[in-house]
Design a protein around this motif. Structure first.
Motif, PDB file in Angstrom:
ATOM      1  N   LEU A 108      40.311  50.351  37.096  1.00 15.28           N
ATOM      2  CA  LEU A 108      38.866  50.188  36.970  1.00 15.28           C
ATOM      3  C   LEU A 108      38.286  51.417  36.289  1.00 15.28           C
ATOM      4  O   LEU A 108      38.203  52.489  36.901  1.00 15.28           O
ATOM      5  N   ARG A 117      33.870  45.716  39.326  1.00 16.84           N
ATOM      6  CA  ARG A 117      34.608  45.272  38.136  1.00 16.84           C
ATOM      7  C   ARG A 117      33.868  44.059  37.542  1.00 16.84           C
ATOM      8  O   ARG A 117      33.705  43.948  36.341  1.00 16.84           O
ATOM      9  N   ASN A 147      42.692  44.573  44.794  1.00 17.68           N
ATOM     10  CA  ASN A 147      41.264  44.929  44.798  1.00 17.68           C
ATOM     11  C   ASN A 147      41.010  46.124  43.909  1.00 17.68           C
ATOM     12  O   ASN A 147      40.068  46.141  43.127  1.00 17.68           O
ATOM     13  N   SER A 176      37.872  48.124  49.970  1.00 24.13           N
ATOM     14  CA  SER A 176      38.169  46.698  49.965  1.00 24.13           C
ATOM     15  C   SER A 176      37.498  45.963  48.817  1.00 24.13           C
ATOM     16  O   SER A 176      38.059  45.867  47.720  1.00 24.13           O
ATOM     17  N   ILE A 177      36.289  45.458  49.040  1.00 23.25           N
ATOM     18  CA  ILE A 177      35.738  44.538  48.039  1.00 23.25           C
ATOM     19  C   ILE A 177      34.941  45.219  46.939  1.00 23.25           C
ATOM     20  O   ILE A 177      34.715  44.617  45.892  1.00 23.25           O
ATOM     21  N   PRO A 223      35.499  47.673  44.684  1.00 25.29           N
ATOM     22  CA  PRO A 223      36.044  47.763  43.319  1.00 25.29           C
ATOM     23  C   PRO A 223      36.015  46.409  42.609  1.00 25.29           C
ATOM     24  O   PRO A 223      35.737  46.351  41.411  1.00 25.29           O
ATOM     25  N   VAL A 224      36.261  45.347  43.360  1.00 22.93           N
ATOM     26  CA  VAL A 224      36.253  44.008  42.752  1.00 22.93           C
ATOM     27  C   VAL A 224      34.830  43.646  42.325  1.00 22.93           C
ATOM     28  O   VAL A 224      34.589  43.163  41.220  1.00 22.93           O
TER      29      VAL A 224
END
Lengths: 140, 215
Positions: free
Chosen positions: A56, B92, A47, B85-86, B88-89
């Protein structure tokens, strides 16, 4: 004379057999750690650090800086167990954030580090349980 | 043999119709019939749910209301800067949306923090800087919890503060809003393929005649 030759050949075969079985043992250990590490990485790290270890932007550092990883080889297990905070320089960029401690067991840390340090262009060999336990004992 | 050929052709036709690009996106959300008087006659029309007015503050400290989005297509999501958890995804992937449309002044991205206590305006600015976001195409919005949770309902979202560890649970959806403030699509923000579809849908939406004229 003949007997000496036979013994010689026999010894030669024995030694090669032992050496090659050692090698394949090491290879087997590596594959086991690496494969286990891949799934731990997907679940616990991907993640943030990305599928290809790309990180990131300036928020999360990439895992592609082999020199950084080599220089900090003995600290990586501690980073995962106790977290990491403060300014670091990875791939020539500065990062100043925080990675929280994980609740991975030492064997899982060994596996995921084997995966990370042998993926994304890194090639540092197996990080096994003994090494991780040794490193964890010396965490600051 | 002939049957097979027939099935094959039928399959091809169906496949083709699936992949062909729709030139209009659906309108989502509750609809209600409204009757109004036009030229002395009663007419029934369909009213779609719209996003109500709101008031938040962006990473520059500027107040943002629904007015600032007049004449703009936008994408909204919910996140917080310390989310392990989600988020950063999601971001991105959102970065791809940003890169694609950042030069279009009639397009915005609104990311609402659901942790206003920690994510103050300076924290949001720092996050934006680290993400490499500049200008006004991507706003990170701070507001009181009630307002943020309230607006999330309008976006068909569930954002709740739950779970014993005091962590936040929230949906990773990206919601596409048109110039009439109607919901035109929801996308799983953690899935790069869905986000590619979002980018394609924004282009489709921009090309709708109704959107082109709206101010």
């Amino acid at each position: 004379m003949k007997i000496k030759l036979i013994i010689g050949i026999f010894l030669f075969i024995m030694i090669t057999a032992i050496v090659s079985s050692c090698q394949s043992d090491a290879q087997v250990e590596f594959s086991r750690y690496y494969a286990g590490g891949a799934s731990i990485y997907q679940e616990h790290c991907q993640n943030c650090h990305g599928e290809k270890g790309e990180g990131l932007q300036s928020l999360i550092p990439p895992l592609t800086d082999s020199i950084y990883l080599k220089n900090n080889k003995k600290l990586l297990a501690c980073f995962l167990q106790n977290g990491l905070k403060g300014k670091i320089t990875v791939n020539k960029s500065d990062f100043d954030d925080e990675m929280k401690p994980t609740d991975l067991a030492p064997i899982e840390i060994a596996k995921v580090l084997t995966y990370v340090t042998n993926s994304f262009g890194n090639k540092m060999g197996t990080v096994n349980l003994q090494m991780v336990e040794g490193d964890l004992a010396k965490c600051r | 043999m002939r049957n097979l050929l027939f099935i094959g052709i039928a399959a091809l036709v169906t496949l083709n119709s699936c992949t062909s690009k729709p030139d209009k996106l659906p309108v989502l959300g509750n609809k209600q019939p409204v009757t109004k008087m036009v030229d002395g006659k009663q007419v029934t029309d369909t009213a779609y749910a719209t996003i109500p007015d709101f008031k938040f503050v962006n990473q520059y400290g500027d107040t943002i209301t629904a007015k600032n989005l007049n004449g703009k297509i936008y994408v909204a999501d919910f996140f917080f800067t310390t989310c392990p958890s989600i988020c950063p995804v999601m971001h991105r992937n959102m970065l791809n949306v940003y890169k694609e449309f950042k030069d279009d002044d009639n397009f915005r991205i609104l990311s609402h923090t659901i942790d206003p206590k920690y994510d103050t305006v300076p924290v949001l600015k720092r996050y934006a800087d680290k993400m490499g976001i500049s200008g006004n195409s991507w706003w990170l919005l701070h507001g009181n919890k009630g307002d943020t949770y309230g607006i999330s309902k309008s976006y068909l979202q569930s954002v709740q503060e739950k779970n014993p560890a005091g962590q936040f649970i929230h949906d990773g959806f990206f919601i596409l809003i048109d110039k009439q403030k109607r919901i035109r699509g929801t996308y799983e923000g953690t899935d790069p393929k869905e986000v590619d579809k979002l980018i394609a849908d924004i282009k489709t939406l921009k090309a709708e005649p109704e959107q082109a004229v709206a101010k």
